[in-house]
Design an enzyme around this catalytic site. Structure first.
Site, PDB file in Angstrom:
ATOM      1  N   ASP A 182      13.722  28.498  79.018  1.00 59.19           N
ATOM      2  CA  ASP A 182      12.388  27.930  78.919  1.00 59.19           C
ATOM      3  C   ASP A 182      11.470  28.986  78.308  1.00 59.19           C
ATOM      4  O   ASP A 182      11.535  30.162  78.668  1.00 59.19           O
ATOM      5  CB  ASP A 182      11.858  27.555  80.304  1.00 59.19           C
ATOM      6  CG  ASP A 182      12.630  26.402  80.922  1.00 59.19           C
ATOM      7  OD1 ASP A 182      13.609  25.945  80.311  1.00 59.19           O
ATOM      8  OD2 ASP A 182      12.259  25.973  82.032  1.00 59.19           O
TER       9      ASP A 182
ATOM     10  N   HIS B 153      20.622  31.017  79.409  1.00 60.41           N
ATOM     11  CA  HIS B 153      21.948  30.419  79.308  1.00 60.41           C
ATOM     12  C   HIS B 153      22.487  30.591  77.888  1.00 60.41           C
ATOM     13  O   HIS B 153      21.781  31.021  76.984  1.00 60.41           O
ATOM     14  CB  HIS B 153      21.890  28.932  79.672  1.00 60.41           C
ATOM     15  CG  HIS B 153      21.369  28.673  81.052  1.00 60.41           C
ATOM     16  ND1 HIS B 153      22.156  28.203  82.073  1.00 60.41           N
ATOM     17  CD2 HIS B 153      20.129  28.818  81.590  1.00 60.41           C
ATOM     18  CE1 HIS B 153      21.437  28.061  83.174  1.00 60.41           C
ATOM     19  NE2 HIS B 153      20.198  28.422  82.895  1.00 60.41           N
TER      20      HIS B 153
ATOM     21  N   SER C  13      10.263  37.822  79.498  1.00 60.96           N
ATOM     22  CA  SER C  13      10.600  38.694  78.383  1.00 60.96           C
ATOM     23  C   SER C  13      10.937  37.838  77.166  1.00 60.96           C
ATOM     24  O   SER C  13      10.359  36.771  76.985  1.00 60.96           O
ATOM     25  CB  SER C  13      11.757  39.626  78.738  1.00 60.96           C
ATOM     26  OG  SER C  13      11.875  40.647  77.783  1.00 60.96           O
TER      27      SER C  13
END
Length: 439
Positions: free
Chosen positions: A227, A297, A406
């Protein structure tokens, strides 16, 4: 200014008490200023006795308490003759002496910060004007970059990582975590555990897991690994990739020398990376804000083969800093994983940032980020590790987590008919389509 415009016959005849002891340097300065003032005006400025200009100002040491006793009041009588005037400079001299500006401590605590601020303001103004005249974006100069990199951001990040790992009392968890939820607009309805009392620390709250049904993995060739917000994307075929629009950095500086490939002797780094001559290199940068889901992911099915850990800075990777500081991702600490997918070369990079306590990769227990570094940091300082053969990550597999927001940088090879399906600045969720190969 009020004193300057007062009539001469209404001027105050005595000065108030000096709070700091006038040592020999302040005495010399007062004497020099008085002499210069007398030469300019042609009249005596301050009537003082020889006894007052020496060190007998009432200083003595109290042997019992070990402190200086109170100083005697220093009374300065002003006499005005033959049209003598009271100037603002005289008031300024008195104030500087009373405040202790002409002492060694005053030099370090007062004059030095003023000089640094004036130099910084002038350098910023000159550099900005120069870039505006050339029609270039406003970016940091070399002096500004060095000054920013000199800040103790690594120490701050280590301290923040320690604070985030400290247990929070159960009674305070709804208040502490609730304030964070409201500040960064966190959607707790997507969390596997929406109860704030169940998270023992801030770090555990940052790396919360999502429910299995809130994200759907798209069938496209490439999906979003996390996200976040799309900072930039596009081609990387010229051995330079765009950090943001108009600001580029070297592909070789970011990835390091392509020693893993047989094409190491190619004229450009981009050509050395490609496994197929007819393909092209692409890149995509996704920024994870503090309120986003902090785990990331696999964006596609690929095989990681090499890990490179670059020990660099921990500068902020926010969009404003990315627009201001060229080569930001090359300066920061990063964990780079190099491999291949069905179209050729593929790399996945987790970039560290300020207040990121650590970057954790689940299949790489040997990675230790945000470590104490002795000596100056070097841009090309990295360690390399060969990953186990046969390792394969399926699209959507959990890779790792940031212990604060980050950036993820993807650099990959794909056919020339590959097209991105996103726009710069777009908010994107894990599993949504990034791009695909058009048939």
């Amino acid at each position: 200014m009020a004193v300057y415009f007062m009539p001469k016959n209404h001027l105050i005849t005595k000065a108030s008490t000096l709070k700091s002891f006038p040592n020999k340097w302040t005495i010399r300065w007062a004497t020099t200023r008085r002499n210069l003032s007398n030469k300019v005006s042609g009249t005596p400025g301050i009537n003082t006795t020889s006894q007052q200009t020496q060190t007998s100002y009432g200083q003595h040491r109290d042997k019992k308490k070990g402190k200086f006793s109170k100083l005697k009041s220093l009374q300065l009588e002003w006499s005005w003759k033959a049209g003598a005037s009271f100037t603002i400079l005289s008031v300024l001299d008195w104030w500087l002496l009373a405040a202790g500006w002409f002492t060694w401590s005053g030099l370090l605590t007062r004059w030095t910060p003023i000089g640094v601020c004036v130099f910084a303001a002038l350098e910023w103004h000159y550099h900005t004007r120069k870039l505006e005249k050339q029609g270039l974006p406003i970016t940091a100069s070399e002096i500004q970059r060095i000054a920013y990199c000199s800040l103790p951001l690594r120490l701050v990040s280590r301290c923040w990582g320690w604070v985030a790992s400290c247990p929070v009392p159960p009674a305070l968890r709804p208040t502490v975590f609730g304030a964070y939820v409201n500040a960064f607009d966190v959607n707790m309805e997507e969390a596997e555990n929406p109860e704030l009392k169940q998270y023992r620390s801030l770090s555990e709250f940052f790396t919360r897991t999502l429910r299995n049904d809130v994200r759907v993995i798209d069938k496209a060739s490439l999906v979003s690994p996390a996200d976040g917000r799309v900072l930039h994307f596009g081609s990387a075929t010229e051995s330079r990739i765009e950090q943001v629009k108009g600001i580029t950095y070297s592909l070789d500086a970011f990835l390091g020398p392509p020693s893993w490939t047989k094409n190491e002797n190619c004229s450009s780094c981009a050509d050395a990376l490609k496994l197929n001559k007819d393909s092209a290199l692409y890149q995509c940068v996704i920024y994870l804000a503090p309120g986003d889901y902090h785990r990331f992911h696999s964006p596609a099915k690929w095989e990681p083969e090499i890990r490179r850990h670059f020990t660099g800075q921990l500068l902020s990777v926010s969009p404003k800093i990315a627009e201001w500081l060229p080569g930001l991702f090359c300066l920061n600490e990063r964990a780079l994983y190099i491999g291949k997918w069905e179209y050729g070369f593929f790399s996945f990079t987790a970039v560290g940032a300020t207040n990121v306590g650590s970057v954790q990769i689940y299949f790489d227990d040997g990675l230790k980020t945000n470590k104490y570094v002795l000596g100056p940091l070097k841009r090309k300082r990295y360690d390399e590790r060969q990953l186990p053969e046969g390792m394969t990550l399926e699209k959507g597999d959990l890779v790792g987590q940031f212990n604060m927001g980050s950036t993820i940088v993807l650099i990959f090879e794909a056919p020339k008919n590959f097209e991105f399906t996103i726009v710069p600045g777009q908010k994107i969720k894990f599993g949504e389509k990034l791009g695909e190969v058009r048939t």
